[in-house]
Motif scaffolding. Structure first.
Motif, PDB file in Angstrom:
ATOM      1  N   UNK A 181       0.834  -1.203   0.000  1.00  0.00           N
ATOM      2  CA  UNK A 181       0.000   0.000   0.000  1.00  0.00           C
ATOM      3  C   UNK A 181       0.868   1.251   0.000  1.00  0.00           C
ATOM      4  N   UNK A 182       1.934   1.227   0.790  1.00  0.00           N
ATOM      5  CA  UNK A 182       2.870   2.342   0.782  1.00  0.00           C
ATOM      6  C   UNK A 182       3.535   2.525  -0.571  1.00  0.00           C
ATOM      7  N   UNK A 183       3.859   1.401  -1.239  1.00  0.00           N
ATOM      8  CA  UNK A 183       4.453   1.483  -2.567  1.00  0.00           C
ATOM      9  C   UNK A 183       3.531   2.138  -3.573  1.00  0.00           C
ATOM     10  N   UNK A 184       2.244   1.810  -3.503  1.00  0.00           N
ATOM     11  CA  UNK A 184       1.266   2.437  -4.401  1.00  0.00           C
ATOM     12  C   UNK A 184       1.167   3.931  -4.112  1.00  0.00           C
ATOM     13  N   UNK A 185       1.135   4.281  -2.816  1.00  0.00           N
ATOM     14  CA  UNK A 185       1.072   5.696  -2.441  1.00  0.00           C
ATOM     15  C   UNK A 185       2.323   6.444  -2.894  1.00  0.00           C
ATOM     16  N   UNK A 186       3.494   5.826  -2.691  1.00  0.00           N
ATOM     17  CA  UNK A 186       4.739   6.472  -3.090  1.00  0.00           C
ATOM     18  C   UNK A 186       4.838   6.656  -4.596  1.00  0.00           C
ATOM     19  N   UNK A 187       4.424   5.643  -5.358  1.00  0.00           N
ATOM     20  CA  UNK A 187       4.448   5.759  -6.818  1.00  0.00           C
ATOM     21  C   UNK A 187       3.492   6.849  -7.294  1.00  0.00           C
ATOM     22  N   UNK A 188       2.353   6.965  -6.623  1.00  0.00           N
ATOM     23  CA  UNK A 188       1.385   8.013  -6.989  1.00  0.00           C
ATOM     24  C   UNK A 188       1.955   9.399  -6.694  1.00  0.00           C
ATOM     25  N   UNK A 189       2.622   9.541  -5.541  1.00  0.00           N
ATOM     26  CA  UNK A 189       3.252  10.821  -5.212  1.00  0.00           C
ATOM     27  C   UNK A 189       4.373  11.151  -6.200  1.00  0.00           C
ATOM     28  N   UNK A 190       5.109  10.137  -6.613  1.00  0.00           N
ATOM     29  CA  UNK A 190       6.179  10.355  -7.600  1.00  0.00           C
ATOM     30  C   UNK A 190       5.588  10.816  -8.933  1.00  0.00           C
ATOM     31  N   UNK A 191       4.440  10.233  -9.308  1.00  0.00           N
ATOM     32  CA  UNK A 191       3.784  10.653 -10.556  1.00  0.00           C
ATOM     33  C   UNK A 191       3.380  12.118 -10.467  1.00  0.00           C
ATOM     34  N   UNK A 192       2.849  12.540  -9.317  1.00  0.00           N
ATOM     35  CA  UNK A 192       2.449  13.936  -9.138  1.00  0.00           C
ATOM     36  C   UNK A 192       3.656  14.851  -9.296  1.00  0.00           C
ATOM     37  N   UNK A 193       4.780  14.469  -8.661  1.00  0.00           N
ATOM     38  CA  UNK A 193       5.982  15.281  -8.764  1.00  0.00           C
ATOM     39  C   UNK A 193       6.488  15.398 -10.193  1.00  0.00           C
TER      40      UNK A 193
END
Length: 400
Positions: free
Chosen positions: A142-154
């Motif tokens: 779940x953290x990996x999905x959240x981190x990848x989503x934040x990376x996409x935003x950046x």
């Protein structure tokens, strides 16, 4: 030990897994940005990337010695902030030596963190007397999905690495540090001295070897998906660039789903049965990917892969704890090294076979390797790994 204290320990450790999932995803999904920021050439990039798992493996071995003195809770309490600060340092520098220093610190801290997190997970599972290990790894996913989503935003908003990382680190650092006060709930420091070769304080590598191989094969499969799924879909199956981003996301989602329900399956069917089913599903996924006539069939294969591979790694750590109940910390630390071995071997192996032969053929290699897990499934204990009535019944581990 009270149930309330165990629940606090379980919750705080789940948060730690989640934080690490976010942190690692923010690093690996922004590798192109890191390469551009520091001017790292394509020829030099593999050396930078390989250094992280190599140093992590070294730190994992060293962690075995450290936890013998201070316990895994102390190691995790200090390793996680270092990982977060090292991520921030990766985004803050401008010179190549600064990137090397930050990534080196990240690798060393990650090795200690991974080992100590899983040591505590194994101890908490023993204290609970039922399978809970997959839940911790679900939190990581779940953290990996959240981190990848934040990376996409950046990346989408063209934010610098430092600007992308700073608010995440500022939020997660105090959360992880405050939660660390409960890591020790359930920590087990075994004292048995003469319980036999597999149950005492020594770890016989010959008995641990099947689990080491399973861990390596699982991470070869995982690194194949993370490094080659997009290229495979675009270059081999003719998808668009946008569609090529879907397989890894689908893989992550089904990994999360498999881990979320996996503990229930272990309690009902036993660890060995669940691992066998996972290995067969993962092999089926690779077969579908290798034979896929088009992009959507390939995506379906990667989706099945996530469901299959999701259960193998957490249950491998749990099996090491059962196999060496008197030395579970040492067994987990040594087993954790093969996480990085699989990661180092997987991507270059598939790339070399793809270039020399074909990428469809290359996908068959991790398929065969993950099927070997079926042979080694007796190392997970077909009978002793069932949990019922809230108590674990100690039985002899059947090692194949």
């Amino acid at each position: 030990m009270t149930d309330a204290r165990l629940r606090r320990g379980r919750g705080s450790l789940a948060v730690s897994f989640f934080v690490q999932g976010v942190t690692f995803a923010l690093l690996v999904t922004r590798i192109p940005g890191i390469q551009d920021r520091y001017g790292i050439s394509d020829a030099l990039l593999p050396a930078f990337l390989a250094a992280v798992p190599i140093l992590a493996g070294v730190a994992s071995v060293a962690t075995e010695k450290i936890v013998a003195r201070v316990g895994p809770a102390v190691v995790l309490r200090w390793a996680q902030p270092v990982v977060l600060l090292a991520l921030l340092a990766v985004g803050a520098g401008t010179e190549m030596w600064e990137a090397a220093l930050a990534l080196g610190a990240f690798g060393l801290a990650v090795g200690a963190l991974d080992a100590s997190m899983n040591m505590l997970g194994v101890s908490l599972q023993r204290a609970y007397g039922r399978s809970i290990m997959l839940g911790f790894h679900a939190s990581y996913s779940l953290g990996g999905i959240a981190g990848a989503s934040l990376a996409w935003v950046g990346a989408h908003w063209h934010l610098s690495l430092f600007v992308s990382y700073l608010p995440v680190v500022a939020l997660l650092l105090p959360v992880a540090f405050v939660g660390s006060r409960w890591y020790g709930a359930g920590e087990h420091r075994p004292v048995e001295k003469d319980a036999g070769e597999s149950g005492g304080s020594r770890v016989a590598f010959a008995l641990l070897l099947p689990l080491c191989l399973v861990m390596t094969f699982a991470y070869i499969g995982d690194s194949t998906v993370s490094n080659w799924s997009a290229k495979y879909l675009q270059d081999v199956l003719g998808s668009s660039e946008e569609l090529a981003t879907v397989p890894y996301n689908a893989y992550m989602v089904t990994t999360l789903l498999g881990r979320a329900v996996g503990d229930f399956g272990v309690r009902k069917l036993g660890a060995a049965t669940v691992v066998r089913c996972g290995a067969v599903l993962a092999a089926l996924g690779f077969a579908v990917v290798a034979a896929a006539p088009g992009a959507w069939a390939g995506i379906a294969g990667f989706t099945v892969l996530g469901l299959g591979l999701s259960v193998i790694v957490p249950q491998t750590f749990a099996a090491a704890g059962r196999l060496f109940p008197g030395a579970s910390d040492a067994a987990v630390a040594r087993l954790n090294v093969f996480n990085y071995v699989g990661f180092l071997v997987g991507s270059p192996l598939v790339g070399a076979l793809g270039d020399a032969w074909s990428y469809r053929g290359a996908m068959m290699v991790p398929m065969v390797l993950v099927l070997v897990t079926v042979v080694y499934a007796t190392s997970f204990g077909a009978r002793e790994a069932r949990y019922g009535g809230g108590h674990e019944r100690p039985r002899t581990v059947d090692v194949g």
